[in-house]
Scaffold this motif. Structure first.
Motif, PDB file in Angstrom:
ATOM      1  N   GLY A 610       8.229  15.310 -33.193  1.00 54.37           N
ATOM      2  CA  GLY A 610       7.465  14.473 -33.881  1.00 54.37           C
ATOM      3  C   GLY A 610       6.046  13.975 -33.134  1.00 54.37           C
ATOM      4  O   GLY A 610       5.678  12.854 -32.901  1.00 54.37           O
ATOM      5  N   THR A 611       5.520  15.162 -31.829  1.00 49.88           N
ATOM      6  CA  THR A 611       4.444  14.095 -31.301  1.00 49.88           C
ATOM      7  C   THR A 611       3.132  14.879 -32.726  1.00 49.88           C
ATOM      8  O   THR A 611       3.388  16.281 -32.838  1.00 49.88           O
ATOM      9  CB  THR A 611       4.231  15.117 -29.352  1.00 49.88           C
ATOM     10  N   PRO A 612       2.344  13.811 -32.383  1.00 44.58           N
ATOM     11  CA  PRO A 612       0.922  14.145 -33.401  1.00 44.58           C
ATOM     12  C   PRO A 612       0.757  14.753 -32.012  1.00 44.58           C
ATOM     13  O   PRO A 612       0.642  14.936 -31.201  1.00 44.58           O
ATOM     14  CB  PRO A 612       0.476  12.881 -34.248  1.00 44.58           C
ATOM     15  N   VAL A 613       0.051  15.849 -33.349  1.00 41.56           N
ATOM     16  CA  VAL A 613      -1.728  17.264 -32.781  1.00 41.56           C
ATOM     17  C   VAL A 613      -2.366  17.401 -32.781  1.00 41.56           C
ATOM     18  O   VAL A 613      -2.369  17.340 -34.060  1.00 41.56           O
ATOM     19  CB  VAL A 613      -1.024  18.086 -31.719  1.00 41.56           C
ATOM     20  N   GLU A 614      -3.962  17.257 -32.893  1.00 43.72           N
ATOM     21  CA  GLU A 614      -4.775  17.769 -33.239  1.00 43.72           C
ATOM     22  C   GLU A 614      -4.995  19.237 -33.625  1.00 43.72           C
ATOM     23  O   GLU A 614      -4.734  19.825 -32.899  1.00 43.72           O
ATOM     24  CB  GLU A 614      -5.942  17.249 -32.654  1.00 43.72           C
ATOM     25  N   THR A 615      -5.272  20.075 -34.314  1.00 40.77           N
ATOM     26  CA  THR A 615      -5.717  21.443 -34.681  1.00 40.77           C
ATOM     27  C   THR A 615      -6.513  22.009 -35.197  1.00 40.77           C
ATOM     28  O   THR A 615      -7.708  21.298 -35.950  1.00 40.77           O
ATOM     29  CB  THR A 615      -4.501  22.486 -35.114  1.00 40.77           C
TER      30      THR A 615
END
Length: 656
Positions: A610-615
């Protein structure tokens, strides 16, 4: 633009004209552009140069032959639509050989894939020397070479002829296939076999073209040395009095017995020796105990070395005889470029024309031909002429001691005095490559946006001998990460870095380190960026092109180990609960070296937690982005991410 004018004052060599600098900061796209040239070579007659030049779109690299008579006459040669060339060399005054090549984005230049072609200077008589040419209908392809070919020696005594090493493809001959050397007439394509050994081997040849030193590998991939004490002798083990572990960068004297060679006896940094093969003795000529010889510079067209160059620490030069003609010439040329390095790369057969390159931390480089008779130098090409050195940041070589007493070298690139927000940029590899002083577009882009950039040559890096590389084996998540953290703390202690504004960014292994260092040292970092990175060490044992071969699998076992628990404990994709900083992941969908399984492992682990990450994932790109528009997008996104977390508004956005 010609930066040179002849000196009027008696005794002066020449005068360098001034270059104006633009005050305006360079746009992102200028850091994303490709070089205008990849290489320059001088003809043996000294009357022409050949340049490997990419087209405007970067989809093809052409060969340009330029007359040096002042006419500016240029012949453009192509070797197929959307084909690249590399390894350009002259086999005679009017004959050239090139390797067909593919672009390697992280190398930022074409790299040979093992096909050789030749041409005269007007492109009228092109010849395929080595390639696999499929049949087309009723027309049978002339060449059916199932392997990789490379020129290993030009035979100056036999104009137009070269020695070519040929290694059979693994799927055809297996990994233990023979090594074969051919003498090839580059005008006709005629070849004759002159050396064969029943397993993979590397050869060093004397002036007559006779193989005299051979290096093979044992079952642990350690080098095994053999030599021929006389031209007609059989192969026999090389005595320790000549060399212990490895021999490289050789030059044979005309007597075909005296050899100048870089030797390492036990895995220490290589030293330059003069070997007497018949007597089995040697004399040391140059070397340092702490770093390898990066390369040698040679007298004239095919003379002995006159200088050893070191670049794994602050760049330096050792002249074998500082009073010699070529050492004095190099010093005189060097004085015309304060703050820059200068490398003599070739000379005409008569020694009257000299090709050299000039480069620095702020200057991507330029090539010149110096006419020793007229005492004039002619600018051939600037690699990236839109880059103005006065606008670039300086790169400072650094040295520090780790917590366990090792001396490490590194670089800090920044504009003005610190402390700056810091981007820690570990290099890829990690075993073999290393960061060296010179122009680095990634570092310069980040410095242009107000960041300092730290590059640490941690244990395991190249440039310091085999023992130093092996010190990093099975330490990917351990001491190598400690070395990087010790470098960060050194930068903080020396007021170069703001301790509250530090982020990591790296490619390939550097992408692994960019995530692993914040896991190991969460107190140091505010964010992390992984670019075509390795994130799961268990996946690395199965996916990508390294485990495709036995030697690749042996390499992974050697540098990573086979303990699955240890691999899992040192894989960022398995440790997302310990990543407490914002993360940006960048990947190319067609990456074969670090395939999408690595990106997926890390991104999916973040999603599961549930950890947001930019890609940023780009179609049609591989191990590093090649197209300038994609590089520009990557730089723009990277700057925005860094600005958000360690830039001017970081405290408001990140809430720290």
């Amino acid at each position: 633009m010609n930066r040179w004018t002849a000196a009027a004052a008696a005794g002066a060599l020449f005068v360098l004209s001034a270059n104006g600098a633009h005050a305006q900061a360079l746009p992102v796209k200028d850091f994303a552009r490709h070089a205008e040239i990849y290489s320059v070579t001088l003809s043996p007659a000294g009357d022409r140069v050949a340049l490997a030049v990419p087209n405007a779109e970067g989809t093809e690299t052409q060969l340009q032959v330029v007359d040096l008579d002042g006419s500016g006459k240029t012949q453009v040669l192509r070797f197929g639509s959307q084909q690249h060339v590399s390894d350009v060399l002259w086999s005679d005054d009017t004959q050239l050989v090139v390797s067909r090549a593919r672009m390697q984005p992280l190398k930022a230049q074409p790299v040979s894939y093992g096909e050789l072609m030749s041409t005269d200077i007007r492109g009228k008589d092109q010849e395929t020397l080595f390639a696999y040419v499929p049949d087309s209908g009723s027309v049978r392809g002339r060449r059916k070479d199932q392997g990789f070919a490379s020129v290993v020696k030009v035979l100056d005594s036999e104009p137009g002829k070269v020695l070519v090493d040929f290694t059979c493809w693994q799927y055809v001959c297996g990994e233990e296939g023979p090594s074969v050397t051919y003498k090839v007439d580059t005008r006709t394509g005629h070849r004759e076999e002159v050396e064969r050994y029943g397993e993979p081997a590397g050869f060093d040849f004397d002036q007559s073209g006779r193989a005299r030193i051979m290096t093979t590998s044992d079952d642990n991939d350690e080098p095994v040395l053999h030599y021929r004490p006389g031209a007609d002798a059989q192969w026999q083990p090389m005595p320790k009095s000549l060399a212990g572990r490895s021999v490289g960068t050789t030059w044979f004297a005309p007597d075909n017995n005296t050899v100048y060679a870089v030797v390492s006896d036990h895995g220490e940094p290589g030293q330059l020796y003069k070997l007497d093969l018949a007597a089995g003795t040697r004399t040391k000529l140059a070397g340092r105990d702490d770093v390898d010889i990066a390369y040698l510079m040679y007298e004239g067209h095919d003379g002995p070395p006159f200088a050893a160059v070191f670049d794994a620490a602050a760049p330096s030069i050792q002249y074998l005889d500082p009073k010699s003609e070529w050492a004095q010439l190099h010093l005189a040329l060097l004085k015309q470029f304060p703050g820059e390095m200068l490398t003599i790369t070739d000379a005409s057969r008569d020694g009257k024309k000299v090709l050299f390159s000039v480069w620095s931390d702020r200057n991507p480089g330029a090539y010149y031909v110096f006419d020793r008779t007229a005492v004039k130098a002619q600018l051939i090409a600037e690699i990236e002429p839109w880059i103005k050195p006065a606008q670039m940041a300086s790169t400072r070589p650094i040295e520090f001691t780790t917590r366990d007493g090792k001396t490490l070298f590194g670089l800090v690139t920044a504009k003005g005095a610190g402390p700056h927000p810091l981007v820690v940029m570990p290099h890829g590899g990690p075993h073999g490559p290393y960061d060296r002083w010179g122009y680095d577009p990634d570092a310069q882009f980040l410095a242009s946006r107000g960041y300092a950039v730290l590059q640490v040559n941690f244990r395991g890096s190249g440039g310091r001998g085999n023992d130093f590389e092996e010190a990093g084996y099975r330490e990917w998540g351990g001491k190598m990460m400690d070395d990087i953290a010790d470098g960060v703390r050194w930068a903080i202690d020396h007021k170069l870095a703001d301790p509250q504004r530090i982020c990591s960014f790296g490619a390939s292994f550097g992408g692994y380190a960019a995530l692993m260092n914040p896991i190991r040292y969460p107190d140091l970092y505010k964010c992390a960026v992984g670019y075509v990175g390795v994130y799961d060490l268990t996946v690395m044992q199965e996916a990508g092109d390294i485990p495709d071969s036995k030697s690749g699998r042996r390499y992974l076992s050697r540098v990573l180990g086979d303990d699955q628990a240890v691999l899992l404990a040192n894989s960022p994709a398995r440790l997302v609960d310990r990543i407490k900083v914002p993360v940006f992941l960048i990947a190319g969908k067609d990456d074969r070296r670090v395939p999408m399984e690595q990106f997926d492992a890390q991104a999916n682990a973040f999603a599961a937690a549930g950890t947001p990450v930019e890609t940023l994932v780009v179609d049609g790109e591989g191990h590093g982005f090649y197209k300038p528009e994609h590089r520009e997008t990557m730089y723009t996104r990277l700057a925005a991410f860094l600005d958000k977390y360690i830039g001017p508004d970081a405290k408001q956005v990140a809430g720290n």
